[in-house]
Design a protein around this motif. Structure first.
Motif, PDB file in Angstrom:
ATOM      1  N   LEU A   1       6.071  15.218 -27.878  1.00  0.00           N
ATOM      2  CA  LEU A   1       5.509  14.412 -28.956  1.00  0.00           C
ATOM      3  C   LEU A   1       4.336  13.600 -28.421  1.00  0.00           C
ATOM      4  O   LEU A   1       4.454  12.908 -27.410  1.00  0.00           O
ATOM      5  N   PHE A   2       3.181  13.683 -29.106  1.00  0.00           N
ATOM      6  CA  PHE A   2       1.979  12.980 -28.677  1.00  0.00           C
ATOM      7  C   PHE A   2       1.915  11.601 -29.353  1.00  0.00           C
ATOM      8  O   PHE A   2       2.356  11.428 -30.490  1.00  0.00           O
ATOM      9  N   TYR A   3       1.323  10.666 -28.612  1.00  0.00           N
ATOM     10  CA  TYR A   3       1.221   9.290 -29.114  1.00  0.00           C
ATOM     11  C   TYR A   3      -0.173   8.770 -28.782  1.00  0.00           C
ATOM     12  O   TYR A   3      -0.538   8.637 -27.601  1.00  0.00           O
ATOM     13  N   ARG A   4      -0.963   8.508 -29.826  1.00  0.00           N
ATOM     14  CA  ARG A   4      -2.321   7.996 -29.636  1.00  0.00           C
ATOM     15  C   ARG A   4      -2.283   6.475 -29.560  1.00  0.00           C
ATOM     16  O   ARG A   4      -1.748   5.824 -30.466  1.00  0.00           O
ATOM     17  N   ILE A   5      -2.879   5.966 -28.514  1.00  0.00           N
ATOM     18  CA  ILE A   5      -2.808   4.526 -28.318  1.00  0.00           C
ATOM     19  C   ILE A   5      -4.141   4.010 -27.790  1.00  0.00           C
ATOM     20  O   ILE A   5      -4.797   4.655 -26.970  1.00  0.00           O
TER      21      ILE A   5
ATOM     22  N   SER B   1      11.914   5.810 -25.325  1.00  0.00           N
ATOM     23  CA  SER B   1      13.109   5.807 -26.176  1.00  0.00           C
ATOM     24  C   SER B   1      12.837   6.426 -27.532  1.00  0.00           C
ATOM     25  O   SER B   1      13.751   6.918 -28.194  1.00  0.00           O
ATOM     26  N   LEU B   2      11.565   6.418 -27.966  1.00  0.00           N
ATOM     27  CA  LEU B   2      11.203   7.040 -29.231  1.00  0.00           C
ATOM     28  C   LEU B   2      11.103   8.553 -29.119  1.00  0.00           C
ATOM     29  O   LEU B   2      11.050   9.246 -30.133  1.00  0.00           O
ATOM     30  N   GLY B   3      11.051   9.062 -27.911  1.00  0.00           N
ATOM     31  CA  GLY B   3      10.883  10.492 -27.710  1.00  0.00           C
ATOM     32  C   GLY B   3       9.461  10.897 -27.394  1.00  0.00           C
ATOM     33  O   GLY B   3       9.136  12.092 -27.391  1.00  0.00           O
TER      34      GLY B   3
ATOM     35  N   ASP C   1       2.426   3.827 -36.201  1.00  0.00           N
ATOM     36  CA  ASP C   1       2.891   4.662 -37.304  1.00  0.00           C
ATOM     37  C   ASP C   1       4.384   4.914 -37.253  1.00  0.00           C
ATOM     38  O   ASP C   1       4.996   5.277 -38.263  1.00  0.00           O
ATOM     39  N   GLU C   2       4.983   4.744 -36.077  1.00  0.00           N
ATOM     40  CA  GLU C   2       6.428   4.975 -35.968  1.00  0.00           C
ATOM     41  C   GLU C   2       7.230   3.849 -36.614  1.00  0.00           C
ATOM     42  O   GLU C   2       8.432   3.992 -36.857  1.00  0.00           O
TER      43      GLU C   2
ATOM     44  N   PHE D   1      11.835   7.451 -37.576  1.00  0.00           N
ATOM     45  CA  PHE D   1      11.145   8.119 -36.473  1.00  0.00           C
ATOM     46  C   PHE D   1      12.150   8.650 -35.456  1.00  0.00           C
ATOM     47  O   PHE D   1      12.005   9.766 -34.949  1.00  0.00           O
ATOM     48  N   HIS D   2      13.167   7.859 -35.144  1.00  0.00           N
ATOM     49  CA  HIS D   2      14.215   8.300 -34.214  1.00  0.00           C
ATOM     50  C   HIS D   2      14.906   9.549 -34.740  1.00  0.00           C
ATOM     51  O   HIS D   2      15.136  10.516 -33.996  1.00  0.00           O
ATOM     52  N   ALA D   3      15.279   9.544 -36.019  1.00  0.00           N
ATOM     53  CA  ALA D   3      15.986  10.682 -36.598  1.00  0.00           C
ATOM     54  C   ALA D   3      15.131  11.940 -36.564  1.00  0.00           C
ATOM     55  O   ALA D   3      15.616  13.034 -36.243  1.00  0.00           O
ATOM     56  N   LEU D   4      13.847  11.809 -36.871  1.00  0.00           N
ATOM     57  CA  LEU D   4      12.966  12.971 -36.887  1.00  0.00           C
ATOM     58  C   LEU D   4      12.703  13.505 -35.489  1.00  0.00           C
ATOM     59  O   LEU D   4      12.734  14.719 -35.252  1.00  0.00           O
ATOM     60  N   SER D   5      12.432  12.618 -34.535  1.00  0.00           N
ATOM     61  CA  SER D   5      12.164  13.071 -33.169  1.00  0.00           C
ATOM     62  C   SER D   5      13.402  13.687 -32.538  1.00  0.00           C
ATOM     63  O   SER D   5      13.311  14.662 -31.776  1.00  0.00           O
ATOM     64  N   HIS D   6      14.585  13.139 -32.851  1.00  0.00           N
ATOM     65  CA  HIS D   6      15.828  13.712 -32.318  1.00  0.00           C
ATOM     66  C   HIS D   6      16.057  15.106 -32.891  1.00  0.00           C
ATOM     67  O   HIS D   6      16.419  16.047 -32.159  1.00  0.00           O
ATOM     68  N   ALA D   7      15.847  15.272 -34.199  1.00  0.00           N
ATOM     69  CA  ALA D   7      16.049  16.580 -34.818  1.00  0.00           C
ATOM     70  C   ALA D   7      15.050  17.597 -34.279  1.00  0.00           C
ATOM     71  O   ALA D   7      15.404  18.747 -34.003  1.00  0.00           O
ATOM     72  N   ARG D   8      13.819  17.172 -34.096  1.00  0.00           N
ATOM     73  CA  ARG D   8      12.798  18.102 -33.607  1.00  0.00           C
ATOM     74  C   ARG D   8      13.067  18.544 -32.174  1.00  0.00           C
ATOM     75  O   ARG D   8      12.803  19.694 -31.807  1.00  0.00           O
ATOM     76  N   SER D   9      13.584  17.677 -31.348  1.00  0.00           N
ATOM     77  CA  SER D   9      13.819  18.021 -29.948  1.00  0.00           C
ATOM     78  C   SER D   9      15.098  18.807 -29.729  1.00  0.00           C
ATOM     79  O   SER D   9      15.260  19.435 -28.681  1.00  0.00           O
ATOM     80  N   HIS D  10      16.021  18.798 -30.706  1.00  0.00           N
ATOM     81  CA  HIS D  10      17.310  19.464 -30.528  1.00  0.00           C
ATOM     82  C   HIS D  10      17.490  20.698 -31.401  1.00  0.00           C
ATOM     83  O   HIS D  10      18.439  21.456 -31.193  1.00  0.00           O
ATOM     84  N   GLU D  11      16.621  20.907 -32.382  1.00  0.00           N
ATOM     85  CA  GLU D  11      16.786  22.031 -33.295  1.00  0.00           C
ATOM     86  C   GLU D  11      15.714  23.083 -33.016  1.00  0.00           C
ATOM     87  O   GLU D  11      14.520  22.815 -33.131  1.00  0.00           O
ATOM     88  N   GLU D  12      16.162  24.293 -32.647  1.00  0.00           N
ATOM     89  CA  GLU D  12      15.217  25.370 -32.370  1.00  0.00           C
ATOM     90  C   GLU D  12      14.407  25.751 -33.603  1.00  0.00           C
ATOM     91  O   GLU D  12      13.254  26.162 -33.492  1.00  0.00           O
ATOM     92  N   ALA D  13      15.015  25.634 -34.774  1.00  0.00           N
ATOM     93  CA  ALA D  13      14.313  26.010 -35.995  1.00  0.00           C
ATOM     94  C   ALA D  13      13.082  25.146 -36.233  1.00  0.00           C
ATOM     95  O   ALA D  13      12.120  25.593 -36.858  1.00  0.00           O
TER      96      ALA D  13
END
Length: 482
Positions: A106-110, A138-140, A349-350, A367-379
């Motif tokens: 996950l990219f983070y522009r700062i 911690s945000l992923g 934005d998070e 943001f936590h829920a989305l990043s967790h799902a994206r990192s653990h779900e192959e789909a």
């Protein structure tokens, strides 16, 4: 039991026929009232001999039958196991290609300038960014893109001139080291850097390559340029690419990243400066076109639908350039985190608008829920993308008003796993029409929603999309589905 009675000698005499005991029992008053029968002699059990056992078990043939029965059982079990393995091996399934780190992370522009102390003139903004590394991890977040690090008058010929308000060069070196320690990578944004030339000359190119080598030696993972910068040519980028690839190692490849500037920006014409995307590893594209004012819901829906319909097999990095109305920010976040490609989130934005200001810890729950799902779900990483159009019989919603903003939906599929993502950008509620659910699995499980108020199992026919809501559902496929 004996009963003795003291009485007359003639009382109770037991002399009678058949007793034959007149001289003894007849003269005694101690005759037993109950005479026990003779107890049979106990026959103690004895172990059976081998011959007796074989005879009782049916003889030697029974042993052979039993052995063959056990052998037949194990052969049948192994046959079933082999058939199951063969079916699994021969069953068609998607083959996951190897994803590079810039495709998974996950990219983070700062911008370090955002951390300047407005009440004092002290420097050290880059050090304050270092202090937030545990939070970002911690945000992923896996990759940070540092924007605005160099002075406004900096040249590509010397990329060591750091804006003194942000910190010193050793502080930037320490930031890169701290990022590696936290398990994150750093990419330097070079779009503001310039050579004040229409094209980089051959002699100047050597100095530029030295500047690139300097930061690559410090441990940065790549550079981001903009396709609107006129000094970049294919020849220049090829030289840059050669330098970057010199520092490639297994598991730590370095990349060139290009930021597409939308040609709808007023006063900007990039038709003559478009860079061949094959010269870079990752292209950053904006989901929402830049605008001087927050786009309305119909405008955002139109931009989203245009992007979704034209999305094919490429792997872009998604970002948002223009301002978005607060009520649509969560919807856009769900879109970025569920599309094929790499999300690129801007600083802040998070943090969503929490329903209750007394619970600020919930501000990053979505943001936590989305990043967790994206990192653990192959789909959500490898899965195919299927856009479900609202003007076909495969998808329709329970609204007949043609002037309203229709919801959008798409599928991310990997094998038998399917994620349905629904968006309602309008101000009206929509109940899903049961006609289009016939082509989809009828039940599933809520993964997350913009309101963070949908949990547990669900049937598609029971869903009503609320205004400005996005929902992610993991569908349960059965044999008759699809």
């Amino acid at each position: 039991m004996l009963l003795k009675v003291d009485a007359d000698s003639g009382y109770g005499s037991m002399v009678g026929p058949g007793l034959g005991l007149a001289g003894s029992l007849g003269a005694s008053e101690t005759l037993p009232l109950l005479i026990p029968e003779d107890e049979p002699e106990l026959n103690f059990l004895k172990p059976m001999t081998r011959e007796e056992l074989e005879a009782a078990a049916g003889g030697p043939g029974w042993k052979k039958f039993r052995s063959r029965l056990v052998l037949l059982f194990w052969l049948g079990w192994l046959t079933i196991l082999c058939i199951a393995i063969t079916v699994i091996v021969q069953s068609p399934r998607p083959v996951a290609g190897h994803l590079q780190w810039w495709q998974k992370d996950l990219f983070y522009r700062i911008q370090p300038a955002l951390f300047l102390d407005v009440e004092s003139t002290r420097s050290g903004a880059i050090s304050r960014v270092s202090e937030r590394l545990p939070y970002l991890k911690s945000l992923g977040v896996g990759v940070m893109i540092l924007e605005g690090l160099f002075r406004s008058d900096v040249s590509l010929l010397n990329l060591t001139l750091i804006d003194h308000k942000l910190g010193t060069l050793p502080e930037v070196h320490q930031f890169v080291t701290d990022s590696h320690t936290a398990g994150m990578r750093v990419i330097l944004h070079l779009c503001k850097a310039s050579t004040n030339q229409t094209e980089i000359s051959s002699s100047a190119s050597d100095y530029v390559q030295d500047s690139l080598r300097y930061w690559l030696e410090q441990g940065v993972s790549g550079f981001e340029i903009c396709n609107a910068d006129t000094e970049f040519s294919e020849k220049t980028l090829k030289r840059w690419r050669e330098v970057v690839k010199e520092f490639d190692t297994v598991g730590n490849e370095r990349i060139m990243m290009m930021r597409e500037i939308n040609d709808s920006v007023p006063g900007l014409d990039i038709s003559e400066s478009t860079i061949n995307s094959s010269l870079v590893e990752l292209v950053s594209r904006s989901l929402i076109p830049p605008s001087s004012h927050p786009l309305s819901a119909p405008e955002v829906a139109e931009a989203m639908e245009t992007k979704l319909k034209t999305l094919h097999g490429e792997w872009p990095s998604w970002r948002v350039d223009g301002p978005v109305a607060r009520k649509l920010q969560k919807v856009i976040m769900v879109l970025m985190m569920t599309l094929p490609g790499t999300p690129s989130i801007r600083y802040g934005d998070e943090i969503s608008q929490a329903p209750n200001p007394y619970y600020p810890k919930h501000s990053t729950a979505l943001f936590h829920a989305l990043s967790h799902a994206r990192s653990h779900e192959e789909a959500l990483l490898y899965g195919t993308f299927t856009f479900l159009t609202s003007n076909t019989t495969s998808l329709s919603f329970g609204s007949t008003n043609s002037t309203t903003t229709l919801p959008l939906a798409f599928l991310r599929s990997w094998g038998c796993i399917h994620f349905l993502v629904l968006f309602n950008l309008g101000s009206e509620s929509y109940a899903l029409d049961s006609n289009w659910t016939l082509s989809l699995p009828e039940s599933g499980m809520f993964v997350t929603s913009t309101g963070l108020d949908r949990l547990g199992p669900v049937t598609l026919q029971s869903i009503t999309l609320q205004p400005h809501e996005a929902i992610v559902i993991k569908l349960f496929q059965t044999d008759h589905d699809f």
